[in-house]
Motif scaffolding. Structure first.
Motif, PDB file in Angstrom:
ATOM      1  N   TRP A 149       0.812  -1.216   0.000  1.00 16.32           N
ATOM      2  CA  TRP A 149       0.000   0.000   0.000  1.00 16.32           C
ATOM      3  C   TRP A 149       0.847   1.268   0.000  1.00 16.32           C
ATOM      4  CZ3 TRP A 149       0.386  -2.916   4.554  1.00 16.32           C
ATOM      5  CH2 TRP A 149       0.987  -2.266   5.623  1.00 16.32           C
ATOM      6  N   GLN A 150       2.145   1.138   0.202  1.00 14.71           N
ATOM      7  CA  GLN A 150       3.006   2.320   0.226  1.00 14.71           C
ATOM      8  C   GLN A 150       3.540   2.660  -1.158  1.00 14.71           C
ATOM      9  OE1 GLN A 150       5.495   0.459   3.212  1.00 14.71           O
ATOM     10  NE2 GLN A 150       5.028   2.108   4.645  1.00 14.71           N
ATOM     11  N   LEU A 151       3.124   1.904  -2.171  1.00 14.55           N
ATOM     12  CA  LEU A 151       3.656   2.112  -3.513  1.00 14.55           C
ATOM     13  C   LEU A 151       2.663   2.889  -4.363  1.00 14.55           C
ATOM     14  CD1 LEU A 151       4.904  -1.507  -4.196  1.00 14.55           C
ATOM     15  CD2 LEU A 151       6.296   0.415  -3.456  1.00 14.55           C
ATOM     16  N   SER A 152       3.201   3.574  -5.375  1.00 16.34           N
ATOM     17  CA  SER A 152       2.322   4.214  -6.350  1.00 16.34           C
ATOM     18  C   SER A 152       1.789   3.155  -7.302  1.00 16.34           C
ATOM     19  CB  SER A 152       3.109   5.262  -7.132  1.00 16.34           C
ATOM     20  OG  SER A 152       4.000   4.607  -8.009  1.00 16.34           O
ATOM     21  N   GLY A 153       0.803   3.546  -8.113  1.00 15.27           N
ATOM     22  CA  GLY A 153       0.197   2.592  -9.029  1.00 15.27           C
ATOM     23  C   GLY A 153       1.209   1.971  -9.980  1.00 15.27           C
ATOM     24  N   GLY A 154       2.070   2.826 -10.543  1.00 11.56           N
ATOM     25  CA  GLY A 154       3.066   2.327 -11.489  1.00 11.56           C
ATOM     26  C   GLY A 154       4.047   1.379 -10.827  1.00 11.56           C
ATOM     27  N   THR A 156       3.457  -0.397  -8.142  1.00 10.20           N
ATOM     28  CA  THR A 156       2.755  -1.628  -7.814  1.00 10.20           C
ATOM     29  C   THR A 156       2.698  -2.549  -9.025  1.00 10.20           C
ATOM     30  OG1 THR A 156       1.387  -0.284  -6.376  1.00 10.20           O
ATOM     31  CG2 THR A 156       0.681  -2.537  -6.717  1.00 10.20           C
ATOM     32  N   GLN A 157       2.399  -1.949 -10.175  1.00 15.43           N
ATOM     33  CA  GLN A 157       2.299  -2.772 -11.369  1.00 15.43           C
ATOM     34  C   GLN A 157       3.669  -3.346 -11.740  1.00 15.43           C
ATOM     35  OE1 GLN A 157       0.486  -4.685 -12.634  1.00 15.43           O
ATOM     36  NE2 GLN A 157      -0.826  -3.713 -14.139  1.00 15.43           N
ATOM     37  N   ARG A 158       4.719  -2.584 -11.537  1.00 16.17           N
ATOM     38  CA  ARG A 158       6.049  -3.116 -11.841  1.00 16.17           C
ATOM     39  C   ARG A 158       6.397  -4.262 -10.895  1.00 16.17           C
ATOM     40  NH1 ARG A 158       8.126   2.316 -12.329  1.00 16.17           N
ATOM     41  NH2 ARG A 158       9.812   1.907 -10.865  1.00 16.17           N
ATOM     42  N   VAL A 159       5.968  -4.120  -9.627  1.00 12.76           N
ATOM     43  CA  VAL A 159       6.180  -5.230  -8.680  1.00 12.76           C
ATOM     44  C   VAL A 159       5.427  -6.471  -9.165  1.00 12.76           C
ATOM     45  CG1 VAL A 159       5.779  -6.054  -6.333  1.00 12.76           C
ATOM     46  CG2 VAL A 159       6.591  -3.732  -6.696  1.00 12.76           C
ATOM     47  N   ALA A 160       4.188  -6.245  -9.613  1.00 10.80           N
ATOM     48  CA  ALA A 160       3.387  -7.375 -10.086  1.00 10.80           C
ATOM     49  C   ALA A 160       4.058  -8.052 -11.276  1.00 10.80           C
ATOM     50  CB  ALA A 160       1.982  -6.908 -10.460  1.00 10.80           C
ATOM     51  N   ILE A 161       4.640  -7.241 -12.161  1.00  7.35           N
ATOM     52  CA  ILE A 161       5.319  -7.827 -13.323  1.00  7.35           C
ATOM     53  C   ILE A 161       6.587  -8.541 -12.888  1.00  7.35           C
ATOM     54  CG2 ILE A 161       6.475  -7.298 -15.506  1.00  7.35           C
ATOM     55  CD1 ILE A 161       4.442  -5.056 -15.889  1.00  7.35           C
TER      56      ILE A 161
END
Lengths: 265, 411
Positions: A149-154, A156-161
């Motif tokens: 929750w401490q990450l920005s949207g971009g 977060t998506q990079r983490v997901a990738i």
């Protein structure tokens, strides 16, 4: 694609059908889909809402089973496999990127990225090393111990990738990977996917954004559970989409030990 | 496929720590159950051990005959059955006593006849005195050192008695009781001896000698319409090796005396060591019931909390499955969490159980609880079983979740 004749297609669907509901309420989401995907393709699947894109992706990712038809992955029929066998394929061959990220909220970034390696039975130190390396390629080294929750949207998506790629999958399935992002962040993500593609991975991406199809080598339009059009775009020239810094220089695109191992098992 | 136990352990630790209060309350149920079991087992082992030690100390070659049907074969029957002392009438007679005395290899035999009623000095009436009628040969079997005076013997008068130290203090306010008198059943007895403090309320004679007034068997018969109602016959074999054959012959002799009716039981060795204290059995039965109920409740608590945990983490299950977790992985993840709770409860229960057992033993009893591997193993085994039984269903339920449905769920 010189290797087309030598290796079976990565994914071969024939007559794949998926229905929801019973009786009068029955609704066919996928209607006898035939699709062959070769190794190293970058596919963008487009189409209106409810045309079955996500269902197709779920079936391709072995999260769901079709009601009729065959699905062969690397020449093996996976529709009839046991759930343990399918889990093993998910663990070794498939990387999933979800539209809504789906990070585990009580684990921090590096633990999230290391999660797929857990189910490959790797030791904790090894897991964290590999996850850290993968986060490094996505310029997230400073965010390793952040909570999701401490990450920005971009981010977060990079983490997901990063999580989808950490087990070095041969197939990456992405469901609207840029769905919630602004166009600048979208292109950053897309360039990263394109880079993964250049390393030889097969990428199947669902998107609503026609701009992003320029990254794909093949664009499939779906309507009502059928393939409406299937265009192979000329591959973008090398260097055209190259990121400012070369990514994953330590990884060897030509050699894919994970994949060959998985095929043997 | 590896089971990833260490990984699941770390996972369980994290998720249990995240819900400390919930986890603590759940664990408490198992803790109480295991604590009760530990108390019962350690104290009963302590009581058994103390009697075993007494027999060993007395030379080992001791057997007792009690009225009633043979000993109950299980612990549960022992706890729930009517006590031997509560038999309506005794089937043992003075004829049996003298017949046993005539068996070769028996070096001493003594009848024990416990008589109801109080002893009184007229002004003081201790309510925990026991009146025991026996013969002088009891001292040849049971170690009863005198602190003062002498034991009753064949030449002492009918109205003389030997009393325990504590009874002397209770009656006269001092243990210097020689020559003092007390009344019971309308007769007056003169104290001719005081026993040393034995501090063994639990023993195979079921007599607390510290609180006993010992009188001759003939006086005892006089209180019982001239009939000797014998609760127990103690006998000693001339040596250890003869005990088995002596027991055999006692059985034969009594069988013919009783027309083949098996209304008596001859106990020796370990069988003697079954504690026969009424209070002990009441406590044991109560605690066993509490343990059973609280283990059941504790188990249901674990199942309940695990089901809550599974539905709370449905989405996480979906994510894990989509990242390659198999059903087995998910099952183990949740099973280990419930096992962690039940084993944690078992461990704290074991520790608390011993603390309580020591507290009870030091306050009310004269022996210490016993530590042994059986109790540790049983506590461990029972808590493991509770965790498995009540954790399996939630874990399997978690593993069976459809990944797509699970991913669709929002917190």
């Amino acid at each position: 694609m010189e290797t087309d004749e030598l290796t079976p297609p990565v994914i071969a669907l024939s007559g794949l059908t998926k229905r929801y509901g019973l009786g009068d309420a029955e609704h066919t989401v996928l209607d006898g889909l035939d699709l062959t995907i070769d190794k190293g393709e970058f596919i963008a699947i487009m189409g209106p809402s409810g045309c079955g894109k996500t269902t197709l992706l779920n079936i391709l990712g072995l999260l769901d089973r079709g009601d009729d038809g065959d699905y062969e992955l690397d020449g093996r029929n996976v529709e009839t496999m046991t759930s343990a066998g399918r889990a093993r394929i998910r663990s070794n061959q498939i990387g999933l990127v979800f539209q809504n990220f789906n990070l585990v909220s009580r684990l921090n970034v590096i633990e999230n990225v290391a999660l797929p390696l857990t189910y490959q039975g790797k030791h904790k130190t090894k897991r964290l090393q590999e996850a850290s390396k993968m986060l490094g390629t996505f310029h997230l080294s400073e965010r390793e111990y952040y909570m999701p929750w401490q990450l920005s949207g971009g981010q977060t998506q990079r983490v997901a990738i990063a999580r989808a790629l950490v087990n070095n999958p041969s197939i990456v399935l992405a469901d609207e990977p840029t769905g919630n992002l602004d166009s600048r962040s979208s292109h950053v993500i897309m360039e990263e996917l394109a880079d993964i593609h250049r390393r030889g991975n097969t990428i199947i991406m669902v998107t609503h954004n026609p701009d992003l199809t320029s990254y794909a080598s093949r664009v499939i339009h779906m309507v009502d559970g059928r393939i409406d059009s299937d265009t192979k775009a000329p591959r973008p020239k090398k260097g055209e989409l190259a990121p400012k810094k070369p990514l994953g220089t330590k990884r060897k695109p030509a050699k894919k030990p994970r994949k060959t191992k998985a095929r043997k098992s | 496929m590896r089971l990833l136990i260490t990984n699941h352990l770390a996972n369980a630790y994290e998720s249990l720590r995240a819900n400390r209060l919930r986890t603590g309350l759940t664990v408490l149920g198992v803790t109480i159950g295991i604590a009760s079991i530990t108390v019962v087992l350690s104290l009963s082992a302590g009581a058994t051990k103390i009697i075993g030690d007494q027999v060993a100390q007395a030379g080992g070659a001791i057997a007792v005959v009690r009225p009633g049907s043979p000993d109950h074969d299980t612990q549960v029957n022992n706890i729930t059955a009517t006590l031997a002392g509560a038999q309506p009438t005794s089937s043992l007679t003075q004829q049996d006593v003298s017949d046993i005395g005539n068996i070769p290899g028996v070096s001493a035999v003594a009848p024990l006849m416990l008589i109801g009623g109080n002893v009184t000095t007229g002004s003081t009436t201790p309510n925990d005195a026991e009146i025991l009628a026996t013969t002088p040969s009891l001292t040849d079997i049971v170690s009863l050192p005198m602190s003062d005076g002498q034991f009753i013997d064949s030449v002492t008068n009918k109205d003389t008695a030997v009393i325990g130290t504590q009874l002397a203090v209770n009656l006269y306010g001092t243990d210097q009781a020689i020559g003092r008198t007390f009344h019971t059943h309308g007769m007056t007895f003169t104290v001719i001896g005081v026993l040393k403090l034995t501090n063994t309320p639990v023993n195979y004679n079921n007599v607390d000698f510290d609180h006993a007034a010992i009188i001759g068997i003939d006086s005892g018969k006089a209180f019982n319409q001239g009939v000797a109602s014998i609760q127990q016959i103690d006998l000693r074999a001339s040596n250890d090796s003869k005990l088995a054959s002596v027991v055999d012959q006692v059985n034969k002799k009594l069988s013919s005396n009783h027309q083949g009716e098996k209304d008596y039981v001859v106990l020796s060795g370990d069988a003697l060591a079954h504690p026969a204290n009424e209070l002990f059995y009441t406590v044991a039965a109560t605690l066993t019931t509490i343990a059973g109920i609280s283990l059941l409740v504790g188990g249901i608590g674990i199942m309940n909390i695990m089901l809550v945990g599974v539905s709370e983490r449905t989405r996480e299950i979906g994510i894990r499955k989509s990242l390659g977790a198999s059903n087995t992985h998910i099952t183990w993840q949740f099973l280990i969490e419930s096992l962690a709770m039940s084993l944690g409860g078992g461990l704290t229960g074991y520790v608390i159980g011993y603390l309580v057992a020591f507290g009870v033993a030091r306050t009310f009893l004269t022996f210490d609880p016993v530590f042994n591997w059986t109790i540790a193993g049983l506590s461990f085994g029972i808590s493991l079983l509770v965790g498995l039984i009540f954790g399996l269903y939630p874990a399997v339920r978690a593993a069976r979740k459809d990944p797509i449905e699970a991913l669709r769920q929002y917190h």
